[in-house]
Design a protein around this motif. Structure first.
Motif, mmCIF file in Angstrom:
data_model
loop_
_atom_site.group_PDB
_atom_site.id
_atom_site.type_symbol
_atom_site.label_atom_id
_atom_site.label_comp_id
_atom_site.label_asym_id
_atom_site.label_seq_id
_atom_site.Cartn_x
_atom_site.Cartn_y
_atom_site.Cartn_z
ATOM 1 N N GLN A 30 22.794 27.485 3.056
ATOM 2 C CA GLN A 30 21.469 26.895 2.896
ATOM 3 C C GLN A 30 21.473 25.447 3.364
ATOM 4 O OE1 GLN A 30 18.838 28.272 0.704
ATOM 5 N NE2 GLN A 30 19.892 29.845 -0.465
ATOM 6 N N VAL A 31 22.593 24.745 3.127
ATOM 7 C CA VAL A 31 22.661 23.354 3.583
ATOM 8 C C VAL A 31 22.581 23.311 5.108
ATOM 9 C CG1 VAL A 31 24.060 21.272 3.576
ATOM 10 C CG2 VAL A 31 23.998 22.703 1.559
ATOM 11 N N ILE A 32 23.322 24.226 5.768
ATOM 12 C CA ILE A 32 23.266 24.269 7.239
ATOM 13 C C ILE A 32 21.842 24.618 7.694
ATOM 14 C CG2 ILE A 32 24.157 25.375 9.306
ATOM 15 C CD1 ILE A 32 26.706 25.891 7.901
ATOM 16 N N ALA A 33 21.231 25.593 7.019
ATOM 17 C CA ALA A 33 19.886 26.000 7.417
ATOM 18 C C ALA A 33 18.912 24.823 7.293
ATOM 19 C CB ALA A 33 19.419 27.166 6.545
ATOM 20 N N TRP A 34 19.049 24.063 6.200
ATOM 21 C CA TRP A 34 18.159 22.905 6.025
ATOM 22 C C TRP A 34 18.360 21.918 7.171
ATOM 23 C CZ3 TRP A 34 18.396 17.636 5.613
ATOM 24 C CH2 TRP A 34 17.245 16.999 5.136
ATOM 25 N N GLN A 35 19.630 21.681 7.538
ATOM 26 C CA GLN A 35 19.891 20.712 8.605
ATOM 27 C C GLN A 35 19.357 21.199 9.935
ATOM 28 O OE1 GLN A 35 23.847 18.537 8.346
ATOM 29 N NE2 GLN A 35 24.195 20.321 7.076
ATOM 30 N N SER A 36 19.438 22.525 10.192
ATOM 31 C CA SER A 36 18.953 23.020 11.480
ATOM 32 C C SER A 36 17.440 22.913 11.551
ATOM 33 C CB SER A 36 19.405 24.461 11.693
ATOM 34 O OG SER A 36 18.698 25.311 10.833
ATOM 35 N N GLN A 37 16.757 22.916 10.393
ATOM 36 C CA GLN A 37 15.302 22.811 10.432
ATOM 37 C C GLN A 37 14.824 21.360 10.373
ATOM 38 O OE1 GLN A 37 14.717 25.358 7.172
ATOM 39 N NE2 GLN A 37 15.078 27.170 8.445
ATOM 40 N N ASN A 38 15.627 20.468 9.792
ATOM 41 C CA ASN A 38 15.189 19.082 9.669
ATOM 42 C C ASN A 38 16.048 18.152 10.517
ATOM 43 O OD1 ASN A 38 13.041 19.236 7.412
ATOM 44 N ND2 ASN A 38 14.718 20.498 6.693
ATOM 45 N N ALA A 39 17.084 17.573 9.928
ATOM 46 C CA ALA A 39 17.937 16.670 10.694
ATOM 47 C C ALA A 39 19.353 16.772 10.148
ATOM 48 C CB ALA A 39 17.437 15.232 10.568
ATOM 49 N N TRP A 40 20.319 16.368 10.958
ATOM 50 C CA TRP A 40 21.710 16.409 10.515
ATOM 51 C C TRP A 40 21.909 15.499 9.316
ATOM 52 C CZ3 TRP A 40 25.723 16.422 15.048
ATOM 53 C CH2 TRP A 40 25.520 17.586 15.807
ATOM 54 N N GLY A 41 22.849 15.884 8.466
ATOM 55 C CA GLY A 41 23.103 15.116 7.260
ATOM 56 C C GLY A 41 23.526 13.694 7.540
ATOM 57 N N PRO A 63 23.473 8.555 5.863
ATOM 58 C CA PRO A 63 24.612 7.869 6.500
ATOM 59 C C PRO A 63 25.595 7.300 5.492
ATOM 60 C CG PRO A 63 22.580 6.616 6.768
ATOM 61 C CD PRO A 63 22.197 7.934 6.196
ATOM 62 N N LEU A 64 25.077 6.710 4.407
ATOM 63 C CA LEU A 64 25.968 6.134 3.397
ATOM 64 C C LEU A 64 26.785 7.236 2.718
ATOM 65 C CD1 LEU A 64 26.839 3.602 1.958
ATOM 66 C CD2 LEU A 64 24.983 3.916 0.359
ATOM 67 N N GLY A 65 26.100 8.331 2.399
ATOM 68 C CA GLY A 65 26.795 9.462 1.794
ATOM 69 C C GLY A 65 27.916 9.961 2.685
ATOM 70 N N PHE A 66 27.664 10.017 3.999
ATOM 71 C CA PHE A 66 28.689 10.496 4.932
ATOM 72 C C PHE A 66 29.901 9.576 4.929
ATOM 73 C CE2 PHE A 66 30.420 9.986 9.240
ATOM 74 C CZ PHE A 66 31.092 11.184 9.314
ATOM 75 N N ILE A 67 29.646 8.256 5.011
ATOM 76 C CA ILE A 67 30.776 7.321 5.058
ATOM 77 C C ILE A 67 31.597 7.423 3.774
ATOM 78 C CG2 ILE A 67 31.378 4.871 5.115
ATOM 79 C CD1 ILE A 67 28.928 4.474 6.885
ATOM 80 N N LEU A 76 18.704 16.996 -1.089
ATOM 81 C CA LEU A 76 17.805 17.236 0.038
ATOM 82 C C LEU A 76 17.712 18.724 0.342
ATOM 83 C CD1 LEU A 76 18.833 14.324 2.377
ATOM 84 C CD2 LEU A 76 16.634 14.645 1.283
ATOM 85 N N ALA A 77 18.882 19.388 0.414
ATOM 86 C CA ALA A 77 18.878 20.796 0.788
ATOM 87 C C ALA A 77 18.443 21.676 -0.381
ATOM 88 C CB ALA A 77 20.260 21.215 1.273
ATOM 89 N N GLY A 85 25.764 19.194 10.656
ATOM 90 C CA GLY A 85 24.858 20.263 11.050
ATOM 91 C C GLY A 85 25.459 21.643 11.187
ATOM 92 N N GLY A 86 26.707 21.850 10.805
ATOM 93 C CA GLY A 86 27.290 23.188 10.909
ATOM 94 C C GLY A 86 27.268 23.713 12.329
ATOM 95 N N TRP A 87 26.647 24.910 12.541
ATOM 96 C CA TRP A 87 26.612 25.497 13.887
ATOM 97 C C TRP A 87 25.433 24.990 14.699
ATOM 98 C CZ3 TRP A 87 21.931 27.240 13.137
ATOM 99 C CH2 TRP A 87 21.597 27.795 11.909
ATOM 100 N N HIS A 88 24.723 23.976 14.188
ATOM 101 C CA HIS A 88 23.510 23.542 14.872
ATOM 102 C C HIS A 88 23.811 22.491 15.937
ATOM 103 C CE1 HIS A 88 19.790 21.036 15.227
ATOM 104 N NE2 HIS A 88 19.304 22.236 15.408
ATOM 105 N N LEU A 89 23.235 22.683 17.120
ATOM 106 C CA LEU A 89 23.244 21.644 18.153
ATOM 107 C C LEU A 89 21.810 21.504 18.623
ATOM 108 C CD1 LEU A 89 26.183 21.941 20.714
ATOM 109 C CD2 LEU A 89 25.783 20.173 19.041
ATOM 110 N N PRO A 90 21.338 20.265 18.830
ATOM 111 C CA PRO A 90 19.957 20.137 19.304
ATOM 112 C C PRO A 90 19.796 20.752 20.696
ATOM 113 C CG PRO A 90 21.073 18.007 19.271
ATOM 114 C CD PRO A 90 21.969 18.973 18.572
ATOM 115 N N PHE A 91 18.613 21.209 21.015
ATOM 116 C CA PHE A 91 18.210 21.746 22.328
ATOM 117 C C PHE A 91 18.798 23.120 22.623
ATOM 118 C CE2 PHE A 91 18.811 17.074 22.911
ATOM 119 C CZ PHE A 91 17.494 16.748 22.643
ATOM 120 N N LEU A 92 19.598 23.711 21.704
ATOM 121 C CA LEU A 92 20.114 25.045 21.997
ATOM 122 C C LEU A 92 19.219 26.129 21.416
ATOM 123 C CD1 LEU A 92 23.985 25.022 21.762
ATOM 124 C CD2 LEU A 92 22.529 25.493 23.706
#
Lengths: 219, 350
Positions: free
Chosen positions: B186-197, B202-206, B178-179, B267-274
């Motif tokens: 770059q992975v963090i940047a992708w998540q901050s622009q799209n959605a958290w991993g 979800p399956l990959g995370f588990i 995806l990233a 999402g690394g350093w990303h938090l929504p709404f900040l």
């Protein structure tokens, strides 16, 4: 000029260490020590990859050869009866001469192949003088510079593309070979139920003094 | 210029080594407190009370002094060079993974690059490669100890670690697809622009988190050391600081794994709404990013410790069945499905 000298000294040091490790692999009497020397040799090869600015290959070398292949080797040694790995491992007499001939033939083939490497027509020359391309585009640079710069900066992608285009055939053949080896290993290890019942139980079959860690003697 | 870069890198290395080792000392205290809470005990509460400090804040000092001052026994029957080498391998492989982990924002216009080796284009591959070396510490310790319990522990762990490396590596491939990069920034940047991993994979995370437990030898998967059957497993013969080094290596691994989890899936350093973007580089933004990433890492570590007191240990055949018969097929399905979806989206969406 100083950088070239440093690079040369580093190369010689790493190559010497690699040769020592390779000799240790061949000459060790203890199988586990031989496997560890092999790990050292793999590590030297990874260092050489780093010196050639092929960091991706270095990481893959560590991940696959040191992290998986060598561990499986040691695992295999430790699961056999020769648990401590200290039975003599030298080649038995009549096989020495054929072994020597085969080794020399392989060496000759490798030397010939490396010295006479040719690139496919139309591709940039990968063999020969390795010059690092400048990181920014310059006027009048040779045609291969752009391609090589891309390769240095994004090696994972370039290696993947080469696998799926130029080396697709070799890649698939290697996969087929590995699958065949896997099936063969399963076929060798698998015994049907009737055969298993006839086998002597392995634990009792061990000679009393072989492969026994010291802990038993104390207890 | 290059000299200053070099000095900066040395300072970063020293700081990260110091901070992580100090963190490990206090993580052990946290773990003991959580263990006490889970078992309805009080836990350590004395060290530091003499100086008016609450909650046993000096306990790590006492633990460290104990490790250093105990007698360092090297039994006669061990293979000495390997016996001494093994704890060093355990600690060094756990330490050098931090070289490519971003602790905060990294980039050309940032105040500081919060990473020892910034912008390595194969960062995740390096972490996996270094992580795969950790098994040598365990297997060599088991073999060199020349002791049945230690040996069985070493064998168990090598089989376990090899098996769980496969789902560990395969579960992150979807996220990398995806990233489109192996570089963690770059992975963090992708998540901050799209959605958290964790939302898109979800399956990959588990799968990743489960295999991470196995790779760090944490409790549902702690068969290499299982106290009840193996008297401690591979480190049975180790004492004093050599034992302490295995301990330290294990906790350093937990920190690394938590960092990778946070970077890849939370999402690394990303938090929504900040409103933080990869480019924002003011002092407050930088501090916020570092704070968010360390906070998330702390949450991940707490979660790992909580699991320890929730699940019992697997039986060995169950452990192998889980890896080979369910996790690896699931990881393959996840990878193929992600590749198909990425291809469809890139063909028909834009």
């Amino acid at each position: 000029m100083g950088e070239v000298v440093v690079a040369r000294i580093l190369f010689l040091a790493i190559a010497a260490l690699g040769l020592l490790a390779a000799l240790g692999t061949v000459l060790s009497r203890n199988l586990v020590h031989a496997a560890l020397h092999l790990v050292g040799f793999f590590f030297c090869v990874a260092c050489l990859f780093v010196m050639l600015e092929a960091e991706f290959l270095a990481a893959v070398q560590v991940l696959i050869y040191i992290g998986a292949v060598a561990i499986l080797l040691m695992f295999g040694i430790m699961l056999t009866r020769n648990t401590r790995g200290d039975d003599a491992t030298s080649l038995s007499g009549p096989w020495r001469l054929p072994g020597l001939v085969a080794g020399l033939c392989l060496f000759g083939a490798l030397v010939f192949g490396i010295n006479n490497a040719v690139s496919p027509s139309g591709a940039s020359p990968w063999a020969g003088e390795a010059a690092r391309p400048s990181l920014v585009e310059r006027e009048g640079e040779p045609a291969w510079a752009a391609e090589r710069r891309r390769a240095v900066e994004d090696m994972g992608r370039v290696v993947g593309e080469e696998f799926l285009t130029r080396y697709a055939m070799a890649f698939e053949l290697a996969g087929l070979l590995l699958t065949a080896a896997l099936v063969g290993a399963v076929a060798l290890a698998h015994r049907d139920e009737v055969g298993a019942a006839e086998l002597p139980p392995t634990v009792e079959a061990l000679p009393a003094d072989s492969a026994e860690p010291v802990g038993t003697a104390a207890s | 210029m290059t000299l200053w870069v070099l000095i900066g890198i040395v300072i970063k290395i020293l700081m990260i080594v110091g901070i992580t080792q100090g963190t490990v000392a206090y993580l052990i205290l946290v773990e003991r407190k959580i263990a006490a809470y889970a078992q309805d005990r009080i836990g350590p509460n004395r060290c530091g009370a003499q100086f008016g400090l609450p909650a046993a804040l000096l306990q790590p000092l006492a633990d460290g002094a104990k490790m250093l001052l105990k007698e360092d026994v090297v039994p006669k029957y061990v293979t000495k060079p390997l016996y001494i080498l093994a704890p060093w391998i355990a600690i060094v492989t756990a330490m050098i993974g931090f070289a490519v982990v971003p602790f905060g924002p990294v980039g050309p216009n940032q105040l500081i690059d919060f990473q020892i080796a910034p912008n390595v284009d194969m960062g995740l591959l390096y972490v996996l490669a270094v992580g795969s070396l950790a098994v040598y510490g365990v297997i060599l310790a088991g073999w060199a100890s020349n002791n049945k319990y230690a040996f069985i522990g070493g064998l168990r762990s090598s089989a376990q670690l090899i098996s769980y490396e496969l789902p560990l590596g395969m579960s992150i491939l979807g996220m990398l697809l995806l990233a489109g990069s192996l570089d963690m920034n770059q992975v963090i940047a992708w998540q901050s622009q799209n959605a958290w991993g964790v939302l898109v994979q979800p399956l990959g995370f588990i799968l990743f988190f489960t295999s991470a437990f196995a790779e760090t030898n944490r409790l549902p998967f702690d068969l290499p050391e299982s106290e009840q059957e193996l008297v401690g497993g591979f480190h049975t013969e180790y004492s004093a600081m050599k034992f302490g080094m295995f301990f330290l290596g294990e906790y350093l691994h937990i920190i690394t794994v938590s960092f990778i989890t946070v970077i890849l899936f939370w999402g690394g350093w990303h938090l929504p709404f900040l409103g933080l973007t990869p480019e924002s580089s003011g002092l407050i933004d930088t501090l916020l990013k570092v704070g968010i990433i360390t906070g998330k890492v702390f949450l991940a570590i707490l979660f790992i410790m909580w699991i320890r007191w929730t699940l019992p240990r697997f039986r060995y055949d169950q452990l192998m069945d889980l890896a080979w018969k369910s996790m690896i097929p699931l990881a393959l399905i996840n990878l193929v499905a992600t590749a198909g979806i990425v291809q469809l989206v890139r063909t028909y969406w834009n």
